[in-house]
Design a protein around this motif. Structure first.
Motif, PDB file in Angstrom:
ATOM      1  N   ALA A  26      33.178   2.372  34.650  1.00  0.00           N
ATOM      2  CA  ALA A  26      32.234   1.280  35.490  1.00  0.00           C
ATOM      3  C   ALA A  26      31.089   1.617  34.871  1.00  0.00           C
ATOM      4  CB  ALA A  26      32.126   1.809  36.668  1.00  0.00           C
ATOM      5  N   SER A  27      30.425   2.627  34.577  1.00  0.00           N
ATOM      6  CA  SER A  27      29.019   2.681  33.951  1.00  0.00           C
ATOM      7  C   SER A  27      28.914   2.828  32.489  1.00  0.00           C
ATOM      8  CB  SER A  27      28.507   4.163  34.699  1.00  0.00           C
ATOM      9  OG  SER A  27      29.065   5.405  34.121  1.00  0.00           O
ATOM     10  N   GLY A  28      29.998   2.969  31.849  1.00  0.00           N
ATOM     11  CA  GLY A  28      29.866   3.051  30.340  1.00  0.00           C
ATOM     12  C   GLY A  28      30.247   4.511  29.945  1.00  0.00           C
ATOM     13  N   VAL A  32      27.555   8.633  30.755  1.00  0.00           N
ATOM     14  CA  VAL A  32      28.342   9.950  31.490  1.00  0.00           C
ATOM     15  C   VAL A  32      28.184  10.902  30.470  1.00  0.00           C
ATOM     16  CG1 VAL A  32      30.472  10.690  32.193  1.00  0.00           C
ATOM     17  CG2 VAL A  32      29.945   8.389  32.768  1.00  0.00           C
ATOM     18  N   LEU A  33      28.393  10.845  29.300  1.00  0.00           N
ATOM     19  CA  LEU A  33      28.328  11.776  28.088  1.00  0.00           C
ATOM     20  C   LEU A  33      27.010  12.591  28.203  1.00  0.00           C
ATOM     21  CD1 LEU A  33      30.281  10.586  25.195  1.00  0.00           C
ATOM     22  CD2 LEU A  33      30.696  12.653  26.347  1.00  0.00           C
ATOM     23  N   LEU A  34      25.880  11.729  28.405  1.00  0.00           N
ATOM     24  CA  LEU A  34      24.587  12.226  28.030  1.00  0.00           C
ATOM     25  C   LEU A  34      24.140  13.018  29.430  1.00  0.00           C
ATOM     26  CD1 LEU A  34      21.884  12.119  26.712  1.00  0.00           C
ATOM     27  CD2 LEU A  34      21.136  10.084  27.918  1.00  0.00           C
ATOM     28  N   VAL A 138      21.521  10.494  19.514  1.00  0.00           N
ATOM     29  CA  VAL A 138      21.187  10.070  18.082  1.00  0.00           C
ATOM     30  C   VAL A 138      22.391   9.279  17.543  1.00  0.00           C
ATOM     31  CG1 VAL A 138      20.648  10.810  15.796  1.00  0.00           C
ATOM     32  CG2 VAL A 138      19.601  11.936  17.603  1.00  0.00           C
ATOM     33  N   ARG A 139      23.484   9.908  17.805  1.00  0.00           N
ATOM     34  CA  ARG A 139      24.772   9.537  17.063  1.00  0.00           C
ATOM     35  C   ARG A 139      25.683   8.886  18.027  1.00  0.00           C
ATOM     36  NH1 ARG A 139      24.865   8.985  11.904  1.00  0.00           N
ATOM     37  NH2 ARG A 139      27.062   9.643  11.974  1.00  0.00           N
ATOM     38  N   MET A 140      25.654   8.838  19.267  1.00  0.00           N
ATOM     39  CA  MET A 140      26.706   8.152  20.030  1.00  0.00           C
ATOM     40  C   MET A 140      26.260   6.793  20.859  1.00  0.00           C
ATOM     41  SD  MET A 140      29.580   8.857  21.647  1.00  0.00           S
ATOM     42  CE  MET A 140      30.307   7.796  22.633  1.00  0.00           C
ATOM     43  N   PRO A 141      26.699   5.745  20.161  1.00  0.00           N
ATOM     44  CA  PRO A 141      26.515   4.400  20.848  1.00  0.00           C
ATOM     45  C   PRO A 141      27.381   4.189  21.864  1.00  0.00           C
ATOM     46  CG  PRO A 141      27.603   4.273  18.710  1.00  0.00           C
ATOM     47  CD  PRO A 141      27.176   5.723  18.885  1.00  0.00           C
TER      48      PRO A 141
END
Length: 357
Positions: A26-28, A32-34, A138-141
Motif C-alpha cells: 500500500a505504501s511502497g 518501509v525499507l527506510l 542513495v541506491r534504492m529508488p
C-alpha cells in the motif's frame, strides 16, 4: 536470559515478515525499507546500552521485527522488477548472499569480541543499520509506483492475505518450503550438540564443519542462478529436495547403525553437506515459484512465505534437545521426517493442480 534474547530476535524476525511487509503493497517499498533500517539501527544501539536483561529481550524482539520487514521487502522488490526466470535468477543471488551469513558471522563475531564485549557486537550492528539507511537513501529508488499499489487498510490487507491463503498454486510452494525449512532448522538447532556429543568434535572445531556446509549452500545457490534460465526453478527445486531428502535418510541409517558401526565423523559430515547443498536449490526455487504465483500482491506474498516458513523453522529448532544428544537418532528422525513430508507435499500439490486443471 541470554538464550531468550536469541529466541526473541527469531520470533521478531518471523513476525516482522508477516506483519510489516504487507504494508509495502500500500505504501511502497522504499519507505518501509527506510524506516525498517532506521529502526534496526536505533534498536541495535538500545541493545548495546541495555541496563537489564528484560529490556534487552524486548529490544531484541523489536529489532527482529524491523529486520524481518526488510527481509520480505527485498523479495518483493525483485518481484516488482522481474518475473519468470529473470526473477528466479535474482532470488538465487539473494539466497547466495543470505547463505554467506553463516560463513562470515562466526569469524566476524570472534573478531569483535576480541576487542570488546557483547555490547560491542550490538554497537557494530547499529553501524550496519546506519549503512543500510544510507544505502536505501542513495541506491534504492521506489519499485512500486502508486498506480500498482493496493489498499492499506486492515480490511484490505486481510483480504490479500486470505486471497493468498486460498490460492493452491501459491500455498503449495509455501508448504513445501516450510517443511523443508523445518528439517533444515533441525540441523541448525541440533547438529552442533549432537556432533560434539556423539563424535567428540571440539567446540572450537565445529565452526569449520558448519562453515564448509554453508559454503556448499552458497555454491549450489550460485549454480541455481546460472542454471535456472535453462532448467527452470521447479526442476532445480526438485533436484535439491531429492538430494536433501536422500541425505537425511542416509543420516537416519547412520544413526540407527550407531558409532560402533559408523565411527567416522566424515560420513555424517558428508551427508550434512549434501543436505545443505540441496537446500541451496530448494530455498531460492521455492521463493521464486511462490513469488511468481503471488505476484499480484508481491509484498503480502513475500510476507506470508517468509514469515510462515521462518516461524515454522524457529518453532522446531528446540525439538532435537527434547530427547538429548546422546545419539544422532532424534535429529535424524526429525530431519528425515520433515524432508519426506516436503517431498510428499510437492507430489500431492502437483497431482492436485493436474486434477484442478
Amino acid at each position: 536470559m541470554a538464550q531468550l534474547t536469541l529466541t526473541a530476535f527469531l520470533v521478531g524476525l518471523a513476525l516482522g515478515q508477516l506483519l510489516i511487509r504487507p504494508v509495502s503493497d500500500a505504501s511502497g517499498r522504499r519507505a518501509v525499507l527506510l524506516w525498517g533500517s532506521f529502526a534496526f539501527a536505533g534498536l541495535s544501539a538500545l541493545c548495546a546500552v541495555a541496563p537489564s536483561g528484560p529490556l534487552l529481550v524486548i529490544a531484541r524482539l523489536l529489532e527482529g521485527l524491523a529486520a524481518g520487514g526488510g527481509v520480505a521487502t527485498g523479495r518483493a522488490v525483485v518481484s516488482d522488477h522481474f518475473s519468470g526466470s529473470e526473477a528466479a535468477q535474482r532470488f538465487g543471488t539473494l539466497a547466495a548472499v543470505s547463505f554467506l551469513a553463516p560463513v562470515l558471522a562466526p569469524p566476524a563475531g570472534s573478531l569483535i569480541l576480541s576487542v570488546g564485549s557483547w555490547r560491542t557486537v550490538f554497537a557494530a550492528l547499529a553501524v550496519v543499520g546506519v549503512a543500510m539507511v544510507a544505502a536505501v537513501l542513495v541506491r534504492m529508488p521506489e519499485s512500486l509506483p502508486p498506480a500498482r499499489r493496493q489498499g492499506g487498510s486492515l480490511a484490505a490487507t486481510g483480504a490479500r492475505v486470505v486471497d493468498l491463503l486460498r490460492d493452491r498454486a501459491y500455498m503449495r510452494h509455501v508448504v513445501v518450503q516450510a517443511l523443508a525449512t523445518m528439517g533444515f532448522f533441525t540441523y541448525i538447532g541440533g547438529s552442533s550438540f549432537a556432533m560434539q556429543t556423539v563424535y567428540g568434535i571440539g567446540q572450537s572445531h565445529y565452526p569449520l564443519v558448519f562453515t564448509i556446509n554453508a559454503i556448499a549452500m552458497v555454491a549450489t545457490s550460485v549454480a541455481f542462478r546460472l542454471l535456472v534460465a535453462r532448467a527452470g526453478a521447479a526442476r532445480l527445486r526438485l533436484v535439491g529436495l531429492c538430494v536433501a531428502a536422500a541425505a537425511a535418510a542416509g543420516l537416519l541409517v547412520v544413526a540407527l547403525l550407531g558409532t560402533a558401526r559408523v565411527p567416522w565423523l566424515a560420513v555424517p559430515w558428508a551427508l550434512l553437506s549434501c543436505l545443505t547443498a540441496g537446500m541451496g536449490l530448494v530455498l531460492p526455487g521455492s521463493t521464486a515459484l511462490a513469488q511468481e504465483a503471488g505476484r499480484r500482491s508481491g509484498g503480502t506474498a513475500a510476507a506470508l512465505s517468509g514469515g510462515l516458513v521462518f516461524l515454522s523453522g524457529a518453532l522446531v529448532t528446540p525439538l532435537t534437545g527434547v530427547r538429548g544428544y546422546a545419539t544422532l537418532l532424534p535429529m535424524a528422525l526429525l530431519m528425515s521426517g520433515f524432508f519426506a513430508a516436503s517431498a510428499l507435499a510437492l507430489v500431492a500439490g502437483d497431482r492436485g493442480l493436474v486434477r484442478a486443471g
